[in-house]
Design a protein around this motif. Structure first.
Motif, PDB file in Angstrom:
ATOM      1  N   HIS A 274       2.292  -6.778   3.014  1.00 15.54           N
ATOM      2  CA  HIS A 274       2.703  -6.322   4.114  1.00 15.54           C
ATOM      3  C   HIS A 274       2.346  -4.772   4.304  1.00 15.54           C
ATOM      4  N   CYS A 275       2.050  -4.192   5.305  1.00  7.45           N
ATOM      5  CA  CYS A 275       1.882  -2.902   5.639  1.00  7.45           C
ATOM      6  C   CYS A 275       2.456  -2.537   7.059  1.00  7.45           C
ATOM      7  N   ASP A 276       2.741  -0.964   7.131  1.00  2.00           N
ATOM      8  CA  ASP A 276       3.445  -0.610   8.463  1.00  2.00           C
ATOM      9  C   ASP A 276       2.741   0.739   8.583  1.00  2.00           C
TER      10      ASP A 276
ATOM     11  N   VAL B 297      -1.087  -1.168   2.095  1.00  2.00           N
ATOM     12  CA  VAL B 297      -1.122  -2.616   1.836  1.00  2.00           C
ATOM     13  C   VAL B 297      -0.090  -2.593   0.548  1.00  2.00           C
ATOM     14  N   GLU B 298       0.923  -3.659   0.486  1.00  2.00           N
ATOM     15  CA  GLU B 298       1.807  -3.957  -0.854  1.00  2.00           C
ATOM     16  C   GLU B 298       1.646  -5.220  -1.026  1.00  2.00           C
ATOM     17  N   ALA B 299       1.341  -5.793  -1.909  1.00  2.00           N
ATOM     18  CA  ALA B 299       1.794  -7.173  -2.235  1.00  2.00           C
ATOM     19  C   ALA B 299       3.220  -7.317  -2.733  1.00  2.00           C
ATOM     20  N   THR B 300       3.781  -8.482  -2.514  1.00  2.00           N
ATOM     21  CA  THR B 300       5.463  -8.749  -2.935  1.00  2.00           C
ATOM     22  C   THR B 300       5.431  -9.721  -3.741  1.00  2.00           C
TER      23      THR B 300
ATOM     24  N   TRP C 258     -10.192  -4.805   2.605  1.00  2.00           N
ATOM     25  CA  TRP C 258     -10.390  -5.255   3.918  1.00  2.00           C
ATOM     26  C   TRP C 258      -8.826  -5.229   4.581  1.00  2.00           C
ATOM     27  N   TYR C 259      -7.929  -5.399   3.723  1.00  2.00           N
ATOM     28  CA  TYR C 259      -6.757  -5.290   4.448  1.00  2.00           C
ATOM     29  C   TYR C 259      -6.290  -3.927   4.493  1.00  2.00           C
ATOM     30  N   THR C 260      -6.634  -3.083   3.750  1.00  2.00           N
ATOM     31  CA  THR C 260      -6.356  -1.655   4.048  1.00  2.00           C
ATOM     32  C   THR C 260      -6.760  -1.060   5.312  1.00  2.00           C
ATOM     33  N   GLN C 261      -8.102  -1.434   5.228  1.00  2.00           N
ATOM     34  CA  GLN C 261      -9.019  -0.979   6.496  1.00  2.00           C
ATOM     35  C   GLN C 261      -8.200  -1.495   7.970  1.00  2.00           C
ATOM     36  N   GLU C 262      -7.897  -2.752   7.894  1.00  2.00           N
ATOM     37  CA  GLU C 262      -7.361  -3.250   9.079  1.00  2.00           C
ATOM     38  C   GLU C 262      -5.895  -2.540   9.299  1.00  2.00           C
ATOM     39  N   CYS C 263      -5.375  -2.224   8.091  1.00  2.00           N
ATOM     40  CA  CYS C 263      -3.996  -1.563   8.286  1.00  2.00           C
ATOM     41  C   CYS C 263      -4.063  -0.204   8.768  1.00  2.00           C
ATOM     42  N   LEU C 264      -5.204   0.514   8.573  1.00  2.00           N
ATOM     43  CA  LEU C 264      -5.368   1.803   8.990  1.00  2.00           C
ATOM     44  C   LEU C 264      -6.164   1.975  10.420  1.00  2.00           C
ATOM     45  N   ILE C 265      -6.789   0.720  10.821  1.00  2.00           N
ATOM     46  CA  ILE C 265      -7.298   0.843  12.022  1.00  2.00           C
ATOM     47  C   ILE C 265      -6.328   0.113  13.191  1.00  2.00           C
ATOM     48  N   SER C 266      -5.813  -1.073  12.841  1.00  2.00           N
ATOM     49  CA  SER C 266      -4.870  -1.727  14.066  1.00  2.00           C
ATOM     50  C   SER C 266      -3.972  -1.005  14.468  1.00  2.00           C
ATOM     51  N   PRO C 267      -3.167  -0.240  14.024  1.00  2.00           N
ATOM     52  CA  PRO C 267      -1.943   0.706  14.641  1.00  2.00           C
ATOM     53  C   PRO C 267      -2.446   1.248  15.987  1.00  2.00           C
TER      54      PRO C 267
END
Length: 350
Positions: free
Chosen positions: A52-54, A60-63, A80-89
């Motif tokens: 998840h990320c917020d 991004v953190e794996a659980t 890729w996930y980190t980039q999406e997490c930063l851009i998407s909000p």
């Protein structure tokens, strides 16, 4: 069909149960909701939250342990996930403002949700991608991968549909993700996490009752995978009346839980012995059968550590469940039809 003919078919043409594996992403963006992240995305593999990320942590953190290893072995996925997490909000906060303007809406509290991903059928080898949006707790838009168009789920969404259908670059992005990138992700995840994702674990089963007049809940936890069934039966016959089946919910360790309640208000004590709870896990020959016995029922009188106070609690143990009950705010609920309104907005974050 005669019985012997049916047995013949089972022997020489055995039924192969199709098993589907999936990767899903649940994204929630809120406007006007205080004291919680206004952007949260959770990734699930075979319905198990794995990362998840917020908008507060912004990382991004794996659980799950195998997911952490995957991020180490495949750094491009983490990137890729980190980039999406930063851009998407920023992108989706702007989307809420756009929706409010186009729909002439007022008020501070609004919720935009997105669910997308793909499923792989282990028997047919078929992979299906999907994407859909919900707005303020209701189905809003669904992407049709065959026609490469958006389908409006309510009249207010038609104007958005026409606008998005004209956005050819974005349509191509969705097509590429759902038909290529997502299946590649799923193939990698199934390979790296197969020892975890392809395992079989039986549950512990308990009988729970809040008060002597409450329904008796047959509660199973710790099973995997989530292809399970649970029911009450009387004298060997499955019951359909006075029975309430709960949803299958994830536990923090990647296993699942479920419960089925039986209303005993019209059952005499001497008839209790005629009832039993049956748990069936797909692929496992023997069912777990629990006889209805007052002596083994756990109640609120026992220490909290011994009593799972309801199926929702076990599903979020080990995770921080941020729950803010607000009138008019909605959550994504697992059901075939998509979004379902609720009185409590819940986000699962670490």
């Amino acid at each position: 069909m005669k019985k012997m003919e049916f047995v013949f078919l089972l022997i020489f043409f055995p039924v192969t149960l199709s098993v589907k594996h999936s990767v899903k992403f649940f994204l929630t963006v809120s406007s006007g909701v205080k004291n919680i992240p206004d952007f949260v995305v959770v990734g699930l593999i075979d319905e198990v939250p794995v990362g998840h990320c917020d908008s507060i942590e912004k990382k991004v953190e794996a659980t799950q342990d195998w997911a952490k290893k995957l991020m180490e072995d495949y750094p491009e996925h983490l990137q890729w996930y980190t980039q999406e997490c930063l851009i998407s909000p920023h992108k989706y906060k702007a989307a809420i403002d756009m929706l409010k303007n186009q729909l002439n809406q007022t008020g501070d509290v609004h919720i935009l949700q997105r669910m997308d991903g793909c499923e792989w059928d282990s028997e047919t080898r078929e992979i299906n991608g999907f994407a859909q949006y919900g707005y303020n707790g209701e189905d809003f838009l669904v992407f049709d991968l065959e026609t490469l168009t958006w389908i409006a789920q309510k009249p207010e969404a038609v104007i958005i549909k026409h606008s998005w259908d004209k956005d050819t670059p974005d349509i191509e992005v969705w097509k590429h993700f759902l038909t290529q990138r997502c299946p590649e992700f799923l193939k990698t995840y199934m390979d790296v996490g197969k020892s975890f994702l392809l395992r079989t674990e039986l549950p512990s089963v308990s009988l729970l009752q809040k008060t002597p007049s409450s329904p008796v809940s047959c509660f199973a936890t710790g099973f995997y995978p989530d292809r399970a069934d649970m029911f009450w039966r009387k004298d060997g016959e499955e019951l359909h009346e006075d029975v309430e089946l709960g949803e299958i919910l994830p536990n923090h360790d990647g296993s699942f839980q479920m419960s089925v309640d039986l209303n005993l208000s019209s059952v005499t004590p001497e008839d209790w012995r005629r009832y039993e709870c049956v748990f069936h896990l797909s692929g496992v020959k023997d069912d777990i059968i629990t006889k209805l016995d007052k002596a083994v029922i756990k109640t609120n009188c026992v220490p909290p550590s011994e009593f799972p106070a309801g199926p929702v609690i076990g599903g979020v143990v080990g995770l921080l469940l941020l729950a803010v009950c607000i009138t008019g705010v909605f959550i994504w609920r697992r059901r075939k039809n998509g979004f379902k309104p609720a009185n409590c907005f819940r986000l699962i974050i670490h």
